[in-house]
Write a protein that holds these residues in place. Structure first.
Motif, PDB file in Angstrom:
ATOM      1  N   THR A  42       6.587  -3.389  -7.683  1.00 21.81           N
ATOM      2  CA  THR A  42       5.171  -3.730  -7.606  1.00 21.81           C
ATOM      3  C   THR A  42       5.034  -4.986  -6.749  1.00 21.81           C
ATOM      4  N   ILE A  43       4.128  -4.946  -5.789  1.00 22.45           N
ATOM      5  CA  ILE A  43       3.916  -6.089  -4.903  1.00 22.45           C
ATOM      6  C   ILE A  43       2.484  -6.584  -5.054  1.00 22.45           C
ATOM      7  N   ILE A  44       2.356  -7.866  -5.329  1.00 24.56           N
ATOM      8  CA  ILE A  44       1.076  -8.559  -5.284  1.00 24.56           C
ATOM      9  C   ILE A  44       1.122  -9.406  -4.019  1.00 24.56           C
ATOM     10  N   ASN A  81       0.815  -1.211   0.000  1.00 24.98           N
ATOM     11  CA  ASN A  81       0.000   0.000   0.000  1.00 24.98           C
ATOM     12  C   ASN A  81       0.853   1.267   0.000  1.00 24.98           C
ATOM     13  N   ALA A  82       1.946   1.246   0.762  1.00 25.23           N
ATOM     14  CA  ALA A  82       2.819   2.425   0.819  1.00 25.23           C
ATOM     15  C   ALA A  82       3.473   2.678  -0.529  1.00 25.23           C
ATOM     16  N   ILE A  83       3.851   1.615  -1.235  1.00 24.31           N
ATOM     17  CA  ILE A  83       4.452   1.772  -2.562  1.00 24.31           C
ATOM     18  C   ILE A  83       3.390   2.218  -3.574  1.00 24.31           C
ATOM     19  N   ASN A  84       2.216   1.599  -3.521  1.00 23.06           N
ATOM     20  CA  ASN A  84       1.157   1.962  -4.469  1.00 23.06           C
ATOM     21  C   ASN A  84       0.713   3.415  -4.318  1.00 23.06           C
ATOM     22  N   SER A  85       0.760   3.914  -3.089  1.00 28.04           N
ATOM     23  CA  SER A  85       0.341   5.298  -2.847  1.00 28.04           C
ATOM     24  C   SER A  85       1.464   6.295  -3.102  1.00 28.04           C
ATOM     25  N   LYS A  86       2.639   5.766  -3.506  1.00 30.58           N
ATOM     26  CA  LYS A  86       3.826   6.579  -3.802  1.00 30.58           C
ATOM     27  C   LYS A  86       4.429   7.226  -2.552  1.00 30.58           C
TER      28      LYS A  86
END
Length: 393
Positions: free
Chosen positions: A131-133, A120-125
């Motif tokens: 990329t983590i699934i 979530n922290a990576i996806n929200s920049k």
């Protein structure tokens, strides 16, 4: 501002062909145009001369454990830590993958929401990373395989509740532990754990939410239960026979073989003795299964189990060589590590170098189609349109 790569040799993850003298134009986080020849840059563009270089999609590892550090016995390392420290460790390990050119990972087992928080922290920049699934916690029987990373559940109702809670917590997929395994004492990899009915209800709950199901499945009975229940990916698949593999191919399922970790477990003297002894018994059988899967044309997605005992992220590249040893051509190994792995994970915006896709790519000094070893060598890594060395350092 654009990022332009001129004069490169393109391996797009789809074709067997290496296209010479190509350019790639990246705008923002995506590939806007690919063509032949040379693009004259603008004054604000960043230009990379790709002459003599080979560009491939960013690599994907379809089976990792971000909370583990690849030390000889990683489970006790985190066993008594607070979740916030485990989450920080998982983030650090995610960067270890990215620095190797592994731009996407699928985490298939972590305590509570630790890996999900990192995702979530990576996806929200908020943070930079791959990329983590994430499956969040896996589902195991009480005392089942690697239960410390999972949620123990028994019976159809117990598994249904566990699956619903995991999906509520934001997991991208459900991971079930269908059989025993190597890295849990007191069980055998061939033993069945979750029943067919328990697996089937997890599949139903996941598919109702348009999510996939990955199954740790070593023994044949457990593998057949998973095939019958409709799981999407078989992880490990040690004892899969010809009939099981043919059914997997017929149903469009994916095999994620994780051979590198098995070889490492069978040879590294510092890992727990019980795990080494079990690994020694199954390594040859596992390799024969993989050779058979290659021959039969099963969908194979590259996955390593890195993070597990004695297998830090760099062992990803050993997996690729083992896949070649099992009969795959280098170009097919590359596809399994990019395009096919992306399909296995259910991500449609990565895995190939085509217009409109996210700009995850590697610029290599040699042709990986003639020697897979070059994938481990120094390389320029681009993640979401940004050069990683500039992004992280």
């Amino acid at each position: 501002m654009r990022l332009i790569i001129n004069n490169c040799n393109l391996i797009n993850g789809i074709s067997d062909e290496v296209k010479e003298n190509c350019y790639i134009i990246i705008e923002g986080d995506s590939i806007s145009k690919i063509g032949l020849g040379y693009v004259e840059p603008g004054s604000t563009d960043t230009v990379i001369d790709g002459k003599g270089k080979y560009v491939i999609p960013g690599l994907i590892d379809a089976h990792v454990h971000l909370v583990w550090d690849g030390s000889p016995d990683p489970m006790p390392v985190i066993e008594h830590l607070e979740n916030d420290e485990v989450t920080l460790r998982a983030y650090k390990h995610s960067l270890d993958y990215l620095k190797l050119g592994i731009t996407t990972v699928r985490d298939v087992g972590s305590p509570d929401r630790t890996a999900i928080h990192v995702r979530n922290a990576i996806n929200s920049k908020l943070l930079k990373g791959p990329t983590i699934i994430s499956s969040g916690t896996s589902i195991s029987i009480t005392g089942g395989h690697v239960y410390s990373l999972g949620r123990e559940a028994d019976g159809v109702d117990g598994v249904r509740t566990a699956a619903r809670k995991i999906l509520k917590e934001g997991a991208d997929l459900i991971k079930v532990m269908a059989t025993g395994g190597i890295y849990t004492e007191g069980e055998e990899p061939g033993n069945t754990q979750l029943t067919y009915e328990e697996i089937a209800v997890a599949v139903k709950e996941a598919h109702n939410k348009n999510k996939k199901v990955a199954a740790h499945a070593d023994g044949l009975e457990g593998i057949m239960n998973c095939i019958k229940a409709g799981v999407n990916t078989i992880e490990h698949g040690i004892y899969a026979d010809t009939n099981a593999l043919k059914l997997m191919k017929e149903k469009g399922m994916y095999l994620v073989p994780t051979m590198a970790v098995m070889r490492r477990l069978s040879t590294y003297e510092k890992i727990p003795a019980f795990a080494r002894e079990k690994a020694l018994e199954i390594t040859d059988t596992h390799m024969e299964m993989l050779k058979n899967a290659v021959k039969l044309g099963v969908n194979i997605a590259t996955g390593t189990d890195c993070g597990s005992a004695g297998t830090p992220p760099a062992y990803y590249f050993e997996e690729l060589l083992i896949m070649e040893e099992a009969g795959m051509k280098p170009i097919d190994v590359i596809k399994s590590s990019t395009n096919i792995a992306a399909s296995c994970l259910g991500i449609e915006d990565r895995g190939t170098l085509t217009e409109g896709m996210k700009a995850d790519l590697l610029l290599l000094n040699e042709n990986p189609c003639t020697d897979l070893h070059v994938l481990k060598d120094d390389k320029l890594i681009v993640k979401d349109g940004k050069i990683v060395s500039e992004l992280l350092f």
